[in-house]
Design a protein around this motif. Structure first.
Motif, PDB file in Angstrom:
ATOM      1  N   UNK A  86      52.080  57.278  29.947  1.00 39.70           N
ATOM      2  CA  UNK A  86      52.097  55.930  29.178  1.00 39.70           C
ATOM      3  C   UNK A  86      52.782  54.926  30.236  1.00 39.70           C
ATOM      4  N   UNK A  87      52.174  53.791  30.238  1.00 39.22           N
ATOM      5  CA  UNK A  87      52.609  52.766  31.284  1.00 39.22           C
ATOM      6  C   UNK A  87      53.753  51.918  30.529  1.00 39.22           C
ATOM      7  N   UNK A  88      54.704  51.627  31.268  1.00 39.06           N
ATOM      8  CA  UNK A  88      55.845  51.019  30.806  1.00 39.06           C
ATOM      9  C   UNK A  88      55.568  49.679  30.416  1.00 39.06           C
ATOM     10  N   UNK A  89      56.125  49.183  29.399  1.00 42.10           N
ATOM     11  CA  UNK A  89      55.875  48.162  28.664  1.00 42.10           C
ATOM     12  C   UNK A  89      56.094  46.707  29.806  1.00 42.10           C
ATOM     13  N   UNK A  90      55.079  45.976  29.875  1.00 44.43           N
ATOM     14  CA  UNK A  90      55.060  45.050  30.976  1.00 44.43           C
ATOM     15  C   UNK A  90      55.389  43.638  30.419  1.00 44.43           C
ATOM     16  N   UNK A  91      55.781  42.878  31.432  1.00 45.41           N
ATOM     17  CA  UNK A  91      56.330  41.402  30.968  1.00 45.41           C
ATOM     18  C   UNK A  91      55.421  40.374  31.473  1.00 45.41           C
ATOM     19  N   UNK A  92      54.904  39.620  30.409  1.00 43.98           N
ATOM     20  CA  UNK A  92      53.877  38.510  31.070  1.00 43.98           C
ATOM     21  C   UNK A  92      54.723  37.189  30.756  1.00 43.98           C
ATOM     22  N   UNK A  93      54.707  36.675  31.965  1.00 41.64           N
ATOM     23  CA  UNK A  93      55.544  35.311  32.022  1.00 41.64           C
ATOM     24  C   UNK A  93      54.645  34.055  31.376  1.00 41.64           C
TER      25      UNK A  93
ATOM     26  N   UNK B 222      46.351  47.001  37.028  1.00 44.90           N
ATOM     27  CA  UNK B 222      46.629  45.611  37.267  1.00 44.90           C
ATOM     28  C   UNK B 222      47.378  44.918  36.293  1.00 44.90           C
ATOM     29  N   UNK B 223      47.521  43.527  36.873  1.00 48.84           N
ATOM     30  CA  UNK B 223      48.616  42.854  35.829  1.00 48.84           C
ATOM     31  C   UNK B 223      47.805  42.552  34.647  1.00 48.84           C
ATOM     32  N   UNK B 224      48.440  42.750  33.505  1.00 48.44           N
ATOM     33  CA  UNK B 224      47.672  42.553  31.937  1.00 48.44           C
ATOM     34  C   UNK B 224      47.878  40.746  31.724  1.00 48.44           C
ATOM     35  N   UNK B 225      46.859  40.218  30.997  1.00 44.67           N
ATOM     36  CA  UNK B 225      47.030  38.932  30.938  1.00 44.67           C
ATOM     37  C   UNK B 225      46.157  38.854  29.116  1.00 44.67           C
ATOM     38  N   UNK B 226      46.744  37.801  28.739  1.00 45.79           N
ATOM     39  CA  UNK B 226      46.176  37.383  27.266  1.00 45.79           C
ATOM     40  C   UNK B 226      45.787  36.049  27.475  1.00 45.79           C
ATOM     41  N   UNK B 227      44.414  35.830  27.229  1.00 45.80           N
ATOM     42  CA  UNK B 227      43.386  36.841  27.050  1.00 45.80           C
ATOM     43  C   UNK B 227      42.992  37.716  28.122  1.00 45.80           C
ATOM     44  N   UNK B 228      42.100  38.950  27.735  1.00 48.16           N
ATOM     45  CA  UNK B 228      42.208  40.106  28.803  1.00 48.16           C
ATOM     46  C   UNK B 228      41.108  39.402  29.813  1.00 48.16           C
ATOM     47  N   UNK B 229      40.567  39.955  30.892  1.00 42.75           N
ATOM     48  CA  UNK B 229      39.783  39.788  31.895  1.00 42.75           C
ATOM     49  C   UNK B 229      38.690  39.211  31.572  1.00 42.75           C
ATOM     50  N   UNK B 230      38.036  38.304  32.389  1.00 40.65           N
ATOM     51  CA  UNK B 230      36.830  37.719  32.101  1.00 40.65           C
ATOM     52  C   UNK B 230      35.747  38.832  32.637  1.00 40.65           C
TER      53      UNK B 230
ATOM     54  N   UNK C 245      56.710  40.873  21.565  1.00 40.71           N
ATOM     55  CA  UNK C 245      56.086  41.885  22.059  1.00 40.71           C
ATOM     56  C   UNK C 245      54.380  41.730  21.413  1.00 40.71           C
ATOM     57  N   UNK C 246      53.562  41.932  22.587  1.00 41.15           N
ATOM     58  CA  UNK C 246      52.011  42.032  22.040  1.00 41.15           C
ATOM     59  C   UNK C 246      51.384  43.219  22.637  1.00 41.15           C
ATOM     60  N   UNK C 247      49.971  43.067  22.699  1.00 40.81           N
ATOM     61  CA  UNK C 247      49.400  44.178  23.659  1.00 40.81           C
ATOM     62  C   UNK C 247      48.256  43.383  24.514  1.00 40.81           C
ATOM     63  N   UNK C 248      47.675  44.039  25.657  1.00 42.97           N
ATOM     64  CA  UNK C 248      47.019  42.916  26.538  1.00 42.97           C
ATOM     65  C   UNK C 248      46.177  44.125  27.165  1.00 42.97           C
ATOM     66  N   UNK C 249      45.018  43.383  27.437  1.00 47.41           N
ATOM     67  CA  UNK C 249      44.020  44.137  28.373  1.00 47.41           C
ATOM     68  C   UNK C 249      44.326  43.838  29.831  1.00 47.41           C
TER      69      UNK C 249
END
Ligand SMILES: [Cu+2]
Length: 387
Positions: free
Chosen positions: A1-8, A70-78, A61-65
């Motif tokens: 399980x990957x640790x919860x990451x922070x999206x700035x 690599x670094x998650x983003x919302x929206x996910x990668x193109x 708290x959200x989910x991301x692709x």
């Protein structure tokens, strides 16, 4: 399980669209389980839990692709492919919850990937042939619409192999000539023509060029529901929709000032450099993007299955409607706005770049955190110089 990451908030992102629909009948047929072909996947995606910083500095708290690891983003990668190519996508779930993956309008869906507890090697592969050129939403179709609205969405782009409105005159377009409508072909053929029939033409400057495009994906965030779900609640789809009170309205995951300053979101160019904008709505609210300075031509509109329908009749729009799950390609022609005077004004009256807004006409979406205006679904576009 990957640790919860922070999206700035304000990090460089990209995005895509959607609609609520029942998915089970569309799912599962094409799932090649557990990787065994040995061929490289074109895309290796991972789903993770994230904390997202919003424009007012609060965190939800959200989910991301992300591309795996690599670094998650919302929206996910193109995800960008060529028409007719075989596309292999590996998906692994490093979230605490079960998730799925689906590309609307393509023969591509995986349902219910259990949270991954192992060594990082187990993943599910999806393999399909990319069809009709255009813009598609990919989403987590499981637990719809909740997982999607909580961040699991992105853009899947199919490019034509031979995209010319008029190959002899070097007039590219983002669709295949055999399928594009006569109206689309004549519009892309007209771009860059200084005169037509001896008369000054509408679109002097350059033809459209592949890559001259932007993606705008809209969504909304209800922090209360995000926190309740992160705390373990499992609302039904109807409970979620009935209780959904969004306080943030995003374009490519960004709001207000941040979206206006995001280079991937703010279209820029000189007069005569037409740009394609792929617009998508991943959220639950209907949006009405409205643009100053130019009108746009609506080129495609997705049907109920998410397949882009090439428009027979091209109309100039000051506003275009974006229902949930809708995708529309529009052309921003970058013509000289009709109210700017010719040459002498350049240095005297107003200086380049000319900055125009795009804002949603659904007025509540112009706010964030219950009233901070204009920190919602809004961005800029710039005309950097004359023809
Ligand atoms: Cu306006």
């Amino acid at each position: 399980m990957r640790r919860r990451e922070f999206i700035k908030y304000g990090s460089a992102l990209a995005a895509f669209t959607t609609a609520s629909m029942s998915l089970p009948s569309l799912l599962s047929a094409q799932i090649a389980e557990e990787v065994p072909t040995g061929e490289e996947a074109d895309f290796d995606l991972e789903i993770v839990d994230v904390d997202v910083e919003l424009i007012d500095g609060s965190t939800v708290p959200m989910y991301a692709f992300c591309h795996a690891g690599q670094t998650p983003t919302i929206p996910g990668p193109i995800l960008r492919v060529k028409q007719g190519s075989t596309v292999r996508i590996d998906v692994r779930n490093s979230s605490t919850r079960s998730h799925g993956f689906q590309i609307m309008g393509q023969d591509a869906a995986i349902t219910a990937i259990a949270p991954h507890e192992g060594d990082g090697e187990d993943k599910i592969r999806i393999e399909f042939t990319a069809t009709r050129p255009g813009s598609y939403l990919y989403v987590d179709g499981d637990n719809a619409p909740i997982n999607r609205v909580l961040g699991l969405y992105g853009a899947f782009i199919v490019e034509p192999t031979n995209g010319f409105a008029d190959a002899a005159r070097q007039k590219p377009m983002p669709y295949a000539p055999a399928a594009a409508t006569p109206a689309i072909k004549s519009l892309f053929s007209a771009l860059g023509e200084a005169t037509i029939g001896g008369q000054p033409a509408r679109f002097p400057g350059k033809a459209w060029r592949p890559g001259r495009e932007y993606i705008w994906i809209f969504n909304q965030i209800d922090p209360v529901l995000c926190r309740r779900i992160a705390a373990g609640e499992n609302p039904t789809a109807s409970e979620f929709q009935a209780q959904f009170h969004p306080r943030y309205f995003t374009i490519n995951g960004l709001c207000g000032l941040d979206s206006a300053h995001d280079k991937a979101t703010c279209p820029t160019g000189r007069v005569g450099e037409p740009a394609l904008i792929r617009t998508m709505n991943a959220g639950l609210a209907t949006h009405s993007p409205h643009i100053h300075g130019n009108h746009v031509f609506v080129l495609t509109e997705s049907n109920n299955n998410g397949v882009p329908v090439y428009q027979e009749s091209l109309n100039e729009h000051d506003v275009w409607t974006m229902q949930p799950m809708k995708t529309k390609d529009v052309l921003l022609p970058f013509t000289a706005p009709p109210d700017v005077p010719p040459a002498p004004w350049r240095m005297v009256q107003e200086k380049y770049p000319l900055r125009y807004p795009m804002h949603c006409h659904n007025e509540i979406s112009q706010t964030s955190a219950g009233g901070s205006y204009p920190m919602g679904l809004v961005t800029d576009w710039h005309i950097d110089g004359p023809l």
